[in-house]
Motif scaffolding. Structure first.
Motif, PDB file in Angstrom:
ATOM      1  N   CYS A 198       0.850  -1.252  -0.091  1.00 45.19           N
ATOM      2  CA  CYS A 198       0.094  -0.101  -0.035  1.00 45.19           C
ATOM      3  C   CYS A 198       0.968   1.168  -0.027  1.00 45.19           C
ATOM      4  O   CYS A 198       1.918   1.642   0.834  1.00 45.19           O
ATOM      5  CB  CYS A 198      -0.918  -0.101   1.183  1.00 45.19           C
ATOM      6  SG  CYS A 198      -1.749   1.786   1.495  1.00 45.19           S
ATOM      7  N   GLY A 200      -0.009   4.135   0.451  1.00 47.22           N
ATOM      8  CA  GLY A 200      -0.260   5.266   1.604  1.00 47.22           C
ATOM      9  C   GLY A 200       0.271   4.976   2.770  1.00 47.22           C
ATOM     10  O   GLY A 200       0.451   5.995   3.555  1.00 47.22           O
ATOM     11  N   CYS A 201       0.612   3.763   3.105  1.00 44.88           N
ATOM     12  CA  CYS A 201       1.087   3.450   4.261  1.00 44.88           C
ATOM     13  C   CYS A 201       2.710   2.890   4.307  1.00 44.88           C
ATOM     14  O   CYS A 201       3.477   2.635   5.559  1.00 44.88           O
ATOM     15  CB  CYS A 201       0.387   3.024   5.355  1.00 44.88           C
ATOM     16  SG  CYS A 201      -0.207   1.342   4.921  1.00 44.88           S
ATOM     17  N   CYS A 222      -6.783  -0.948   2.965  1.00 40.98           N
ATOM     18  CA  CYS A 222      -5.908  -1.368   3.474  1.00 40.98           C
ATOM     19  C   CYS A 222      -5.882  -1.775   4.797  1.00 40.98           C
ATOM     20  O   CYS A 222      -6.724  -1.184   5.545  1.00 40.98           O
ATOM     21  CB  CYS A 222      -4.828  -0.282   3.466  1.00 40.98           C
ATOM     22  SG  CYS A 222      -3.278  -0.666   4.333  1.00 40.98           S
ATOM     23  N   CYS A 225      -3.968   1.106   7.100  1.00 37.19           N
ATOM     24  CA  CYS A 225      -4.174   2.469   7.087  1.00 37.19           C
ATOM     25  C   CYS A 225      -5.812   2.707   6.830  1.00 37.19           C
ATOM     26  O   CYS A 225      -6.123   3.830   6.784  1.00 37.19           O
ATOM     27  CB  CYS A 225      -3.252   3.505   6.374  1.00 37.19           C
ATOM     28  SG  CYS A 225      -3.404   3.232   4.508  1.00 37.19           S
TER      29      CYS A 225
HETATM   30 ZN   LIG Z   1      -2.260   1.233   3.858  1.00 38.93          ZN
END
Ligand SMILES: [Zn+2]
Length: 242
Positions: A198, A200-201, A222, A225
């Motif tokens: 991911c 994002g994180c 996810c 996150c």
């Molecule tokens: Zn994530």
């Protein structure tokens, strides 16, 4: 589900614009108040200096009057000296003259101090007048600019809110509260999933779950996150099944 991702993406974009509008609608009035406070502070400073100048002027004229009165007393006493008969009276009058002269020299020192203070106050006052004038002209433009912006933002706000609601209505109803929760927690609600990670994180996505992201069989969040995951490539038929 690609459609739902696109809706989420649009919703996020419009929602961010809406948040920015709300932020500005909150902050611009505060900025205006800051400018107005600064002008007010300068104005009060100037008022204070004017008051100080008035007090010094009053005290200065009292001192000047006292000096003049004492000079008159000295003059009269000195004339009286010629008419005195007894030595005792003469001495008393001379003492009175000396006392008055001493008092006057003290008063003259006081007058000098007052004149110095007056000069200082007047030069400070003229600086403060310039400062206030320049603040007033600079800030009044800024304040007017912010007021115009606030009016524009107010006009944009309602349509933007309606736009958000319209877009949100394209989401499955159970997704919207999840969207709001993720947004509140993360700001961004979407994250690109790449190579089972991911973005994002930066945490790994379990292969089974990643596969579901690739095939877009449903909206996947996810596990770490909570952002909604999407991938760049079109779902491939030969994607691993886990
Ligand atoms: Zn994530």
């Amino acid at each position: 589900m690609r459609n739902q991702i696109l809706v989420l993406e649009t919703l996020q974009r419009v929602d961010m614009e809406l948040s920015q509008l709300e932020k500005n609608l909150r902050e611009y009035p505060e900025k205006i108040a800051d400018y107005e406070n600064e002008i007010e502070t300068s104005r009060l400073k100037l008022e204070n200096s004017k008051k100080t100048r008035e007090e010094i002027l009053k005290s200065k004229s009292r001192t000047e009057l006292e000096i003049a009165q004492n000079e008159e007393l000295i003059k009269q006493a000195e004339q009286k000296l010629f008419e005195i008969k007894t030595h005792k009276e003469y001495e008393a009058l001379q003492k009175q003259i000396a006392d008055t002269k001493r008092k006057n020299s003290e008063l003259e020192e006081k007058l000098l101090e007052e004149m110095e203070r007056l000069e200082e106050t007047e030069s400070r006052l003229s600086k403060e007048e310039e400062e206030l004038a320049s603040k007033e002209s600079e800030y009044s433009d800024k304040i007017a600019g912010f007021k115009d912006k606030i009016e524009e933002l107010k006009i944009q706000y309602q349509p933007k809110k309606e736009e958000k609601e319209k877009i949100a209505s394209g989401l499955s109803p159970e997704i919207l509260p999840v969207y709001e929760r993720v947004k509140k927690r993360n700001g961004f609600v979407l994250a690109l999933a790449r190579n089972e990670v991911c973005t994002g994180c930066n945490m790994n996505i379990p292969p089974q779950l990643f596969n579901e992201v690739l095939t877009l069989s449903r909206l996947i969040q996810c596990p770490n996150c909570q952002k909604f995951l999407y991938c760049e490539e079109e779902p491939k038929s030969e994607a691993k099944t886990g």
